[in-house]
Scaffold this motif. Sequence first.
Motif, short mmCIF file in Angstrom:
data_model
loop_
_atom_site.label_atom_id
_atom_site.label_comp_id
_atom_site.label_asym_id
_atom_site.label_seq_id
_atom_site.Cartn_x
_atom_site.Cartn_y
_atom_site.Cartn_z
N LEU A 43 5.55 24.50 11.20
CA LEU A 43 4.30 23.49 11.06
C LEU A 43 4.94 22.11 10.51
N ALA A 44 5.42 22.38 9.25
CA ALA A 44 5.67 21.19 8.43
C ALA A 44 6.88 20.26 9.23
N ILE A 45 7.97 21.08 9.94
CA ILE A 45 9.08 20.66 10.54
C ILE A 45 8.65 20.00 11.72
N ILE A 46 7.62 20.56 12.70
CA ILE A 46 7.41 20.04 13.83
C ILE A 46 6.57 18.67 13.68
N ALA A 47 5.66 18.58 12.44
CA ALA A 47 4.76 17.52 12.27
C ALA A 47 5.84 16.30 11.89
N TYR A 48 6.71 16.35 11.28
CA TYR A 48 7.50 15.36 10.73
C TYR A 48 8.63 14.94 11.56
N LYS A 49 9.25 15.97 12.54
CA LYS A 49 10.46 15.68 13.18
C LYS A 49 10.24 15.72 14.55
N GLN A 50 9.01 15.84 15.14
CA GLN A 50 8.72 16.21 16.62
C GLN A 50 9.17 14.83 17.26
N PRO A 51 9.58 15.10 18.72
CA PRO A 51 9.58 16.23 19.37
C PRO A 51 10.75 17.03 18.85
N VAL A 52 10.76 18.31 18.81
CA VAL A 52 11.75 19.05 18.28
C VAL A 52 11.80 20.47 19.01
N THR A 53 13.40 20.87 19.27
CA THR A 53 13.49 22.28 19.92
C THR A 53 13.13 23.45 18.86
N ARG A 54 13.08 24.67 19.46
CA ARG A 54 13.17 25.91 18.62
C ARG A 54 14.42 26.13 17.85
N VAL A 55 15.58 25.56 18.46
CA VAL A 55 16.86 25.90 17.79
C VAL A 55 16.99 24.76 16.78
N GLU A 56 16.49 23.64 16.91
CA GLU A 56 16.53 22.65 15.67
C GLU A 56 15.49 23.33 14.62
N ILE A 57 14.31 23.94 14.72
CA ILE A 57 13.64 24.44 13.83
C ILE A 57 14.43 25.60 13.22
N GLY A 91 16.92 28.04 8.80
CA GLY A 91 18.19 29.12 8.53
C GLY A 91 17.71 30.70 8.94
N VAL A 92 16.45 30.47 9.60
CA VAL A 92 16.19 31.92 10.13
C VAL A 92 15.40 31.76 11.55
N LYS A 93 14.89 32.75 12.26
CA LYS A 93 14.69 32.71 13.52
C LYS A 93 13.09 32.12 13.36
N SER A 94 12.51 31.22 14.27
CA SER A 94 11.11 30.87 14.04
C SER A 94 10.34 31.08 15.21
N GLU A 95 10.73 31.97 16.33
CA GLU A 95 9.97 32.21 17.21
C GLU A 95 8.60 32.82 17.24
N ARG A 96 8.66 33.90 16.34
CA ARG A 96 7.19 34.33 16.14
C ARG A 96 5.98 33.28 15.46
N ALA A 97 6.70 32.57 14.58
CA ALA A 97 5.87 31.82 13.86
C ALA A 97 5.49 30.64 14.78
N LEU A 98 6.22 29.98 15.67
CA LEU A 98 6.12 29.11 16.65
C LEU A 98 5.02 29.59 17.61
N HIS A 99 5.18 30.85 18.03
CA HIS A 99 4.10 31.64 19.00
C HIS A 99 2.75 31.49 18.44
N SER A 100 2.60 31.88 17.07
CA SER A 100 1.29 32.01 16.39
C SER A 100 0.70 30.41 16.29
#
Length: 202
Positions: free
Chosen positions: A99-113, A118-127
């Motif tokens: 959420l922090a990364i998206i808030a300050y760097k949006q629009p942003v892709t999952r790969v950029e996150i 340094g780790v996968k973010s798919e689960r947190a992003l889905h939540s």
Amino acid sequence: MEIESQLLGMAESFLFVAGEEGLTLAQLAALLDRNEDQANEIMTALQDGYDNNLKRGITLKRYGGSFRLVTKSELAEEIKKMLENPKPSTFTQAALEVLAIIAYKQPVTRVEIDDLRGVKSERALHSLTGKGFVEEVGRMDGPGRPILYGTTDFFLDRFGLASLKELPPLSLEEEQDTEDPDLFMTKFQEAFSIQGEGGNDV
């Protein structure tokens, strides 16, 4: 203009029925059969009435372009006690980082996150998407046209922000400093621990 008591009552009723979605100035103007300048004056008078009356436990706020009735920040501790329960925090550490990364760097892709964390973010992003804090805002031009993510009006509401321009500064000297996840998260949490004192419990 002198505000009629009936107009204030009508506006209050409309906002109460609208609930968490709130109403835009244009919507209020149409409902009150007034122009937007007049509707804005009515909103100002309504808010003054709340803020200047200690007997009232609610007030009027504008979040993400919509007016909403909310509880007064002075009563945050009392409300927190009422709502307190043993359930874990809304956010996991991973979700807060995303959420922090998206808030300050949006629009942003999952790969950029993923690259920043340094780790996968798919689960947190889905939540976060499921809880309404994050949404798809488009697609990046390029191979695969990856989805771009941004924060929602609900995010603004929960963090007590009128717009993204009110995000607390991270005080990072250079843009590349945000490539350090630990520094980024420390600054984010410090900023929002201060911002969150107004009773916007997340």
